[in-house]
Design a protein around this motif. Structure first.
Motif, PDB file in Angstrom:
ATOM      1  N   GLU A  66     -25.627  -5.907  67.432  1.00  0.00           N
ATOM      2  CA  GLU A  66     -26.029  -6.601  65.775  1.00  0.00           C
ATOM      3  C   GLU A  66     -25.786  -7.934  65.759  1.00  0.00           C
ATOM      4  O   GLU A  66     -25.009  -8.609  66.839  1.00  0.00           O
ATOM      5  CB  GLU A  66     -25.348  -5.883  65.052  1.00  0.00           C
ATOM      6  N   ILE A 112     -21.769 -14.240  55.786  1.00  0.00           N
ATOM      7  CA  ILE A 112     -22.892 -12.990  55.943  1.00  0.00           C
ATOM      8  C   ILE A 112     -24.019 -13.322  55.189  1.00  0.00           C
ATOM      9  O   ILE A 112     -25.179 -12.891  55.666  1.00  0.00           O
ATOM     10  CB  ILE A 112     -21.988 -11.966  54.795  1.00  0.00           C
ATOM     11  N   ASN A 113     -23.836 -14.236  54.321  1.00  0.00           N
ATOM     12  CA  ASN A 113     -25.171 -14.812  53.539  1.00  0.00           C
ATOM     13  C   ASN A 113     -26.019 -15.807  54.732  1.00  0.00           C
ATOM     14  O   ASN A 113     -27.143 -15.596  54.920  1.00  0.00           O
ATOM     15  CB  ASN A 113     -24.450 -15.847  52.439  1.00  0.00           C
ATOM     16  N   THR A 160     -27.931 -13.151  56.967  1.00  0.00           N
ATOM     17  CA  THR A 160     -28.707 -12.475  56.368  1.00  0.00           C
ATOM     18  C   THR A 160     -30.168 -13.551  56.023  1.00  0.00           C
ATOM     19  O   THR A 160     -31.346 -13.424  56.559  1.00  0.00           O
ATOM     20  CB  THR A 160     -28.630 -12.426  54.945  1.00  0.00           C
ATOM     21  N   SER A 202     -32.359 -12.476  59.276  1.00  0.00           N
ATOM     22  CA  SER A 202     -32.884 -11.495  58.727  1.00  0.00           C
ATOM     23  C   SER A 202     -32.441 -10.096  58.812  1.00  0.00           C
ATOM     24  O   SER A 202     -33.336  -9.217  59.279  1.00  0.00           O
ATOM     25  CB  SER A 202     -34.447 -11.536  58.886  1.00  0.00           C
ATOM     26  N   THR A 203     -31.023 -10.121  58.835  1.00  0.00           N
ATOM     27  CA  THR A 203     -30.232  -8.767  59.057  1.00  0.00           C
ATOM     28  C   THR A 203     -29.263  -8.524  57.991  1.00  0.00           C
ATOM     29  O   THR A 203     -28.540  -9.620  57.862  1.00  0.00           O
ATOM     30  CB  THR A 203     -30.108  -8.457  60.618  1.00  0.00           C
ATOM     31  N   LEU A 204     -28.897  -7.203  57.811  1.00  0.00           N
ATOM     32  CA  LEU A 204     -27.634  -7.000  57.184  1.00  0.00           C
ATOM     33  C   LEU A 204     -26.724  -6.243  58.069  1.00  0.00           C
ATOM     34  O   LEU A 204     -25.665  -6.156  57.800  1.00  0.00           O
ATOM     35  CB  LEU A 204     -28.152  -6.056  56.043  1.00  0.00           C
ATOM     36  N   GLU A 205     -27.013  -5.782  59.355  1.00  0.00           N
ATOM     37  CA  GLU A 205     -26.156  -5.309  60.158  1.00  0.00           C
ATOM     38  C   GLU A 205     -25.178  -6.338  60.800  1.00  0.00           C
ATOM     39  O   GLU A 205     -26.021  -7.203  61.623  1.00  0.00           O
ATOM     40  CB  GLU A 205     -26.829  -4.406  61.180  1.00  0.00           C
TER      41      GLU A 205
END
Length: 146
Positions: free
Chosen positions: A71, A97-98, A101, A105-108
Motif C-alpha cells: 500500500e 494522508i491528504n 490521497t 489516488s488511494t486511501l490505503e
C-alpha cells in the motif's frame, strides 16, 4: 502552519539539510538510536514538511503503492521536540494522508509505527496488524489505514 510537498529533486539544498538535521536530532540524538537514515529511499519519496517562523519543524516522507509497502505509506514522521505540545503531529498526519490521497489516488496506507505512538496513529484511522517487532532496536508495529 504551512505544509509543502516536494519530490526529492525539487528540494533545495537548504531544505534537504534542514530535513536531515531534524530527522537526526529526533531519531538519532533524542531517541539514542544509531541507524542508517540515508537509505536511498528519499529519492523515491514525496517529502511533506511544515514551516513555522521560516523553519522546518515537522516532516514525513510518503510513498506510493509498491514503492515501500504494498500500500501507500508514510514514514520518518517527525516533529521538533519543542513544537509537539501544539498538536502539529496531528496536522502533519492530516497533511500526509491528504497528500497520499491526492498524489496516489488511494486511501490505503501502511506505516511501521513505534509502539508508544499506537494511540496517536489510531486517532488517524490506523489499526494494528500483526505482532510487535524490533526495528533499529525500537519496538514497532505495522498499522494499516483503509
Amino acid at each position: 502552519m504551512e505544509f509543502i510537498i516536494k519530490k526529492f529533486d525539487e528540494l533545495s539544498i537548504h531544505e534537504l539539510y534542514a530535513i536531515l538535521q531534524l530527522r537526526s536530532e529526533v531519531f538519532v540524538v533524542e531517541q539514542d538510536c544509531v541507524y542508517e537514515d540515508l537509505d536511498f529511499k528519499d529519492q523515491k519519496a514525496l517529502h511533506v514538511f511544515g514551516f513555522k517562523n521560516d523553519k522546518i519543524i515537522a516532516y514525513t516522507r510518503i510513498f506510493g503503492p509498491g514503492d515501500y509497502f504494498k500500500e501507500a505509506s508514510i514514514g520518518r514522521v517527525v516533529v521538533k521536540d519543542t513544537e509537539r505540545k501544539y498538536g502539529y503531529g496531528h496536522d502533519l498526519m492530516k497533511a500526509s494522508i491528504n497528500a497520499i490521497t491526492i498524489s496516489f489516488s488511494t486511501l490505503e496506507i501502511t506505516i511501521s509505527a513505534q509502539v508508544y505512538l499506537k494511540n496517536f496513529y489510531e486517532t488517524h484511522g490506523f489499526n494494528k496488524v500483526g505482532e510487535e517487532y524490533l526495528e533499529d532496536g525500537i519496538p514497532h508495529i505495522e498499522m494499516i489505514r483503509k
